[in-house]
Scaffold this motif. Structure first.
Motif, PDB file in Angstrom:
ATOM      1  N   VAL A  35       0.845  -1.193   0.000  1.00  0.00           N
ATOM      2  CA  VAL A  35       0.000   0.000   0.000  1.00  0.00           C
ATOM      3  C   VAL A  35       0.879   1.241   0.000  1.00  0.00           C
ATOM      4  O   VAL A  35       1.856   1.335   0.758  1.00  0.00           O
ATOM      5  CB  VAL A  35      -1.000  -0.014   1.186  1.00  0.00           C
ATOM      6  CG1 VAL A  35      -0.301  -0.148   2.517  1.00  0.00           C
ATOM      7  CG2 VAL A  35      -1.905   1.196   1.162  1.00  0.00           C
ATOM      8  N   TYR A  36       0.588   2.149  -0.908  1.00  0.00           N
ATOM      9  CA  TYR A  36       1.243   3.451  -0.941  1.00  0.00           C
ATOM     10  C   TYR A  36       0.355   4.436  -0.199  1.00  0.00           C
ATOM     11  O   TYR A  36      -0.829   4.555  -0.504  1.00  0.00           O
ATOM     12  CB  TYR A  36       1.446   3.923  -2.383  1.00  0.00           C
ATOM     13  CG  TYR A  36       2.440   3.102  -3.161  1.00  0.00           C
ATOM     14  CD1 TYR A  36       3.809   3.311  -3.005  1.00  0.00           C
ATOM     15  CD2 TYR A  36       2.026   2.123  -4.044  1.00  0.00           C
ATOM     16  CE1 TYR A  36       4.734   2.566  -3.719  1.00  0.00           C
ATOM     17  CE2 TYR A  36       2.941   1.373  -4.766  1.00  0.00           C
ATOM     18  CZ  TYR A  36       4.289   1.601  -4.600  1.00  0.00           C
ATOM     19  OH  TYR A  36       5.203   0.862  -5.301  1.00  0.00           O
ATOM     20  N   ARG A  37       0.926   5.129   0.770  1.00  0.00           N
ATOM     21  CA  ARG A  37       0.125   6.053   1.582  1.00  0.00           C
ATOM     22  C   ARG A  37       0.621   7.483   1.427  1.00  0.00           C
ATOM     23  O   ARG A  37       1.814   7.749   1.432  1.00  0.00           O
ATOM     24  CB  ARG A  37       0.233   5.673   3.064  1.00  0.00           C
ATOM     25  CG  ARG A  37      -0.561   4.447   3.437  1.00  0.00           C
ATOM     26  CD  ARG A  37      -0.765   4.368   4.959  1.00  0.00           C
ATOM     27  NE  ARG A  37      -1.642   3.244   5.285  1.00  0.00           N
ATOM     28  CZ  ARG A  37      -1.228   2.009   5.509  1.00  0.00           C
ATOM     29  NH1 ARG A  37       0.056   1.733   5.462  1.00  0.00           N
ATOM     30  NH2 ARG A  37      -2.075   1.049   5.782  1.00  0.00           N
ATOM     31  N   THR A  38      -0.311   8.391   1.264  1.00  0.00           N
ATOM     32  CA  THR A  38      -0.017   9.799   1.473  1.00  0.00           C
ATOM     33  C   THR A  38      -0.939  10.254   2.598  1.00  0.00           C
ATOM     34  O   THR A  38      -1.743   9.455   3.102  1.00  0.00           O
ATOM     35  CB  THR A  38      -0.305  10.646   0.213  1.00  0.00           C
ATOM     36  OG1 THR A  38      -1.718  10.709   0.021  1.00  0.00           O
ATOM     37  CG2 THR A  38       0.351  10.050  -1.015  1.00  0.00           C
ATOM     38  N   HIS A  39      -0.861  11.514   2.990  1.00  0.00           N
ATOM     39  CA  HIS A  39      -1.751  11.975   4.060  1.00  0.00           C
ATOM     40  C   HIS A  39      -3.207  12.001   3.585  1.00  0.00           C
ATOM     41  O   HIS A  39      -4.122  12.069   4.384  1.00  0.00           O
ATOM     42  CB  HIS A  39      -1.314  13.352   4.582  1.00  0.00           C
ATOM     43  CG  HIS A  39      -1.342  14.440   3.559  1.00  0.00           C
ATOM     44  ND1 HIS A  39      -0.509  14.456   2.460  1.00  0.00           N
ATOM     45  CD2 HIS A  39      -2.119  15.547   3.453  1.00  0.00           C
ATOM     46  CE1 HIS A  39      -0.764  15.526   1.735  1.00  0.00           C
ATOM     47  NE2 HIS A  39      -1.736  16.206   2.307  1.00  0.00           N
ATOM     48  N   LEU A  40      -3.407  11.940   2.268  1.00  0.00           N
ATOM     49  CA  LEU A  40      -4.768  12.017   1.725  1.00  0.00           C
ATOM     50  C   LEU A  40      -5.346  10.664   1.307  1.00  0.00           C
ATOM     51  O   LEU A  40      -6.511  10.386   1.577  1.00  0.00           O
ATOM     52  CB  LEU A  40      -4.810  12.957   0.513  1.00  0.00           C
ATOM     53  CG  LEU A  40      -4.796  14.451   0.808  1.00  0.00           C
ATOM     54  CD1 LEU A  40      -4.838  15.248  -0.480  1.00  0.00           C
ATOM     55  CD2 LEU A  40      -5.992  14.837   1.695  1.00  0.00           C
ATOM     56  N   ILE A  41      -4.540   9.855   0.619  1.00  0.00           N
ATOM     57  CA  ILE A  41      -5.106   8.618   0.068  1.00  0.00           C
ATOM     58  C   ILE A  41      -4.208   7.405   0.308  1.00  0.00           C
ATOM     59  O   ILE A  41      -3.008   7.532   0.528  1.00  0.00           O
ATOM     60  CB  ILE A  41      -5.363   8.720  -1.464  1.00  0.00           C
ATOM     61  CG1 ILE A  41      -4.077   9.109  -2.190  1.00  0.00           C
ATOM     62  CG2 ILE A  41      -6.498   9.678  -1.770  1.00  0.00           C
ATOM     63  CD1 ILE A  41      -4.139   8.847  -3.675  1.00  0.00           C
ATOM     64  N   GLU A  42      -4.848   6.231   0.273  1.00  0.00           N
ATOM     65  CA  GLU A  42      -4.138   4.957   0.293  1.00  0.00           C
ATOM     66  C   GLU A  42      -4.360   4.291  -1.058  1.00  0.00           C
ATOM     67  O   GLU A  42      -5.492   4.191  -1.526  1.00  0.00           O
ATOM     68  CB  GLU A  42      -4.716   4.037   1.376  1.00  0.00           C
ATOM     69  CG  GLU A  42      -4.428   4.477   2.791  1.00  0.00           C
ATOM     70  CD  GLU A  42      -4.945   3.459   3.789  1.00  0.00           C
ATOM     71  OE1 GLU A  42      -5.835   2.672   3.434  1.00  0.00           O
ATOM     72  OE2 GLU A  42      -4.440   3.456   4.919  1.00  0.00           O
ATOM     73  N   THR A  43      -3.265   3.855  -1.691  1.00  0.00           N
ATOM     74  CA  THR A  43      -3.377   3.121  -2.951  1.00  0.00           C
ATOM     75  C   THR A  43      -2.842   1.713  -2.759  1.00  0.00           C
ATOM     76  O   THR A  43      -1.672   1.529  -2.431  1.00  0.00           O
ATOM     77  CB  THR A  43      -2.574   3.817  -4.069  1.00  0.00           C
ATOM     78  OG1 THR A  43      -3.026   5.168  -4.191  1.00  0.00           O
ATOM     79  CG2 THR A  43      -2.773   3.100  -5.402  1.00  0.00           C
ATOM     80  N   TYR A  44      -3.730   0.732  -2.924  1.00  0.00           N
ATOM     81  CA  TYR A  44      -3.304  -0.660  -2.804  1.00  0.00           C
ATOM     82  C   TYR A  44      -2.774  -1.132  -4.152  1.00  0.00           C
ATOM     83  O   TYR A  44      -3.527  -1.318  -5.091  1.00  0.00           O
ATOM     84  CB  TYR A  44      -4.465  -1.547  -2.350  1.00  0.00           C
ATOM     85  CG  TYR A  44      -4.763  -1.432  -0.875  1.00  0.00           C
ATOM     86  CD1 TYR A  44      -5.568  -0.406  -0.389  1.00  0.00           C
ATOM     87  CD2 TYR A  44      -4.223  -2.335   0.033  1.00  0.00           C
ATOM     88  CE1 TYR A  44      -5.824  -0.289   0.969  1.00  0.00           C
ATOM     89  CE2 TYR A  44      -4.481  -2.230   1.393  1.00  0.00           C
ATOM     90  CZ  TYR A  44      -5.284  -1.210   1.856  1.00  0.00           C
ATOM     91  OH  TYR A  44      -5.525  -1.094   3.200  1.00  0.00           O
TER      92      TYR A  44
END
Ligand SMILES: Nc1ncnc2c1ncn2[C@@H]1O[C@H](COP(=O)(O)OP(=O)(O)OP(=O)(O)O)[C@@H](O)[C@H]1O
Ligand SMILES: [Mg+2]
Length: 76
Positions: A10-19
């Protein structure tokens, strides 16, 4: 032998999670020939990078020739 069980990236930023990978499991035995196919964005490159130890994963297990990859490289 390559074995991934419930692998997750999972790639995380403060706004979204991308699996990039979610609950991904595969077993490839010695001598087996495997093709990786799927639509753009389905996680092929992510799988290959993790399989080649170029990228870390965020969940699940990865065993390469019986060795637990998580023991080699501690994950964040
Ligand atoms: N560095 C990154 N940061 C955030 N999201 C990423 C990153 N790398 C990949 N992703 C996302 O992870 C998912 C899987 O991407 P990946 O590149 O593994 O797919 P792919 O099957 O190789 O696609 P393609 O056929 O276009 O090469 C996509 O939703 C992608 O946008
Ligand atoms: Mg790709």
């Amino acid at each position: 032998m390559l074995k991934m069980t419930h692998l997750q990236k999972v790639y995380r930023t403060h706004l979204i999670e991308t699996y990039a990978l979610r609950d991904f499991s595969i077993q490839v035995r010695e001598g087996e020939f495997v093709a990786v196919t799927g639509p753009s964005g389905s996680g092929k490159t992510t799988f290959l990078n993790i399989a080649g130890l170029l990228e870390e994963f965020t969940g699940g297990q990865y065993q390469l020739d019986g060795v637990d990859v998580a023991w080699i490289s501690p994950r964040a």
